[in-house]
Design a protein around this motif. Structure first.
Motif, PDB file in Angstrom:
ATOM      1  N   LEU A  20       0.831  -1.198   0.000  1.00 32.34           N
ATOM      2  CA  LEU A  20       0.000   0.000   0.000  1.00 32.34           C
ATOM      3  C   LEU A  20       0.869   1.252   0.000  1.00 32.34           C
ATOM      4  CD1 LEU A  20      -2.742   1.386   0.200  1.00 32.34           C
ATOM      5  CD2 LEU A  20      -2.619   1.124   2.679  1.00 32.34           C
ATOM      6  N   GLU A  21       1.902   1.247   0.832  1.00 28.99           N
ATOM      7  CA  GLU A  21       2.795   2.398   0.889  1.00 28.99           C
ATOM      8  C   GLU A  21       3.528   2.585  -0.433  1.00 28.99           C
ATOM      9  OE1 GLU A  21       6.458   4.163   3.655  1.00 28.99           O
ATOM     10  OE2 GLU A  21       5.499   2.258   4.160  1.00 28.99           O
ATOM     11  N   LEU A  22       3.895   1.471  -1.067  1.00 23.43           N
ATOM     12  CA  LEU A  22       4.589   1.544  -2.349  1.00 23.43           C
ATOM     13  C   LEU A  22       3.712   2.187  -3.418  1.00 23.43           C
ATOM     14  CD1 LEU A  22       7.065   0.819  -4.065  1.00 23.43           C
ATOM     15  CD2 LEU A  22       5.999  -1.396  -4.508  1.00 23.43           C
ATOM     16  N   ARG A  23       2.424   1.833  -3.430  1.00 20.51           N
ATOM     17  CA  ARG A  23       1.510   2.428  -4.405  1.00 20.51           C
ATOM     18  C   ARG A  23       1.403   3.932  -4.212  1.00 20.51           C
ATOM     19  NH1 ARG A  23      -1.557  -2.354  -3.522  1.00 20.51           N
ATOM     20  NH2 ARG A  23      -2.952  -1.266  -2.061  1.00 20.51           N
ATOM     21  N   GLN A  24       1.507   4.383  -2.969  1.00 25.17           N
ATOM     22  CA  GLN A  24       1.436   5.810  -2.678  1.00 25.17           C
ATOM     23  C   GLN A  24       2.678   6.553  -3.159  1.00 25.17           C
ATOM     24  OE1 GLN A  24       0.825   5.708   1.565  1.00 25.17           O
ATOM     25  NE2 GLN A  24      -1.403   5.630   1.374  1.00 25.17           N
ATOM     26  N   LEU A 112      12.037   4.291  -2.040  1.00 25.15           N
ATOM     27  CA  LEU A 112      11.663   2.973  -1.545  1.00 25.15           C
ATOM     28  C   LEU A 112      11.032   3.050  -0.156  1.00 25.15           C
ATOM     29  CD1 LEU A 112      14.854   0.926  -2.550  1.00 25.15           C
ATOM     30  CD2 LEU A 112      12.732   1.204  -3.859  1.00 25.15           C
ATOM     31  N   THR A 113      10.200   2.072   0.141  1.00 26.71           N
ATOM     32  CA  THR A 113       9.668   1.943   1.491  1.00 26.71           C
ATOM     33  C   THR A 113      10.793   1.486   2.420  1.00 26.71           C
ATOM     34  OG1 THR A 113       9.051  -0.374   1.205  1.00 26.71           O
ATOM     35  CG2 THR A 113       7.421   1.283   0.570  1.00 26.71           C
ATOM     36  N   GLY A 137       9.779   0.302  -7.618  1.00 25.93           N
ATOM     37  CA  GLY A 137       9.849  -0.044  -6.202  1.00 25.93           C
ATOM     38  C   GLY A 137      10.297  -1.457  -5.900  1.00 25.93           C
ATOM     39  N   SER A 138      10.511  -2.264  -6.928  1.00 21.07           N
ATOM     40  CA  SER A 138      10.945  -3.641  -6.728  1.00 21.07           C
ATOM     41  C   SER A 138      12.455  -3.754  -6.904  1.00 21.07           C
ATOM     42  CB  SER A 138      10.247  -4.577  -7.728  1.00 21.07           C
ATOM     43  OG  SER A 138       8.851  -4.595  -7.522  1.00 21.07           O
ATOM     44  N   GLU A 184      11.459   9.327   8.413  1.00 22.02           N
ATOM     45  CA  GLU A 184      11.433  10.069   7.167  1.00 22.02           C
ATOM     46  C   GLU A 184      10.732   9.294   6.066  1.00 22.02           C
ATOM     47  OE1 GLU A 184      15.578  10.384   6.624  1.00 22.02           O
ATOM     48  OE2 GLU A 184      15.814  12.179   7.833  1.00 22.02           O
ATOM     49  N   SER A 185      10.152   8.149   6.381  1.00 20.81           N
ATOM     50  CA  SER A 185       9.645   7.265   5.344  1.00 20.81           C
ATOM     51  C   SER A 185       8.483   7.854   4.571  1.00 20.81           C
ATOM     52  CB  SER A 185       9.222   5.927   5.954  1.00 20.81           C
ATOM     53  OG  SER A 185       8.208   6.118   6.911  1.00 20.81           O
ATOM     54  N   ILE A 186       7.702   8.747   5.198  1.00 23.58           N
ATOM     55  CA  ILE A 186       6.605   9.411   4.521  1.00 23.58           C
ATOM     56  C   ILE A 186       6.870  10.905   4.537  1.00 23.58           C
ATOM     57  CG2 ILE A 186       4.142   9.913   4.551  1.00 23.58           C
ATOM     58  CD1 ILE A 186       4.810   7.070   3.779  1.00 23.58           C
ATOM     59  N   PRO A 187       6.816  11.577   3.402  1.00 20.66           N
ATOM     60  CA  PRO A 187       7.098  13.007   3.362  1.00 20.66           C
ATOM     61  C   PRO A 187       6.255  13.781   4.363  1.00 20.66           C
ATOM     62  CG  PRO A 187       6.877  12.137   1.146  1.00 20.66           C
ATOM     63  CD  PRO A 187       6.464  11.045   2.086  1.00 20.66           C
TER      64      PRO A 187
END
Length: 205
Positions: A20-24, A112-113, A137-138, A184-187
């Motif tokens: 889900l996070e990757l799609r974002q 990347l996540t 992302g892979s 820092e994983s999400i802006p």
């Protein structure tokens, strides 16, 4: 049996959250190597650098949803810049042209996540950066035998290590890796966050 089942359920939840996070992050890229100056205009600076080095003159301010430095300021450190593009098509054009940055001191990387960043680091240590890349992302790796594999988990990585146990440290030091902590994983100024409006103002000063 119950413990095994519980672990499987935890792995499933972690994988689902990661996906889900990757799609974002599909419209994000990280630009590193840009010197920091006082009162900098991050958006304008990023735009000019991409136009100059990638030859994408059609890029303009409207090509970006927003952009900002990642993490807290540390003197002497060039913090990476988070680029959030307005469309996936524009992001794909920039990503495709990234090889033109060679020799510029700038590096474009996928955002990347946390889990995929950790996996990338682990795979890099074993197979070397020249045999490793990311796409959408892979994490992908080219083994010593020449075969190419998508590595989505540590289990898949461990299976590859069993087939290719030779360690390849000679080219790991050159990896342009951007470390992203969990904080820092999400802006901080992603749409809907409390800092979004303030960050937009800062990029346009």
């Amino acid at each position: 049996m119950a413990v095994t089942y519980l672990r499987q359920q935890i792995d499933y939840v972690v994988s689902s959250v990661d996906s889900l996070e990757l799609r974002q992050r599909r419209k994000y890229l990280l630009l590193s190597g840009v010197p920091e100056v006082s009162d900098e205009k991050v958006l304008e600076t990023s735009l000019l650098l991409l136009q100059k080095h990638l030859g994408l003159q059609d890029l303009n301010c409207n090509s970006f949803k927003y952009c900002h430095r990642l993490g807290a300021y540390v003197e002497g450190r060039k913090r990476p810049i988070v680029l959030r593009f307005s469309t996936g098509i524009i992001r794909a054009q920039v990503w495709k042209a990234k090889t033109k940055l060679k020799g510029s001191g700038l590096v474009l990387a996928e955002f990347l996540t946390k889990n995929r960043q950790a996996l990338f680091q682990t795979v890099r240590k074993h197979f070397g950066i020249s045999n490793l890349w990311t796409s959408n992302g892979s994490v992908h790796v080219k083994t010593p035998s020449g075969s190419r594999h998508r590595v989505a988990s540590m289990n898949e990585f461990n299976r590859l290590v069993e087939l290719h146990p030779i360690y390849a440290p000679s080219n790991t030091a050159e990896a342009p890796v951007i470390a992203v902590s969990s904080a820092e994983s999400i802006p901080s100024n992603a749409p809907g966050s409390s800092n979004a409006l303030r960050s937009k103002r800062s990029t346009r000063r």
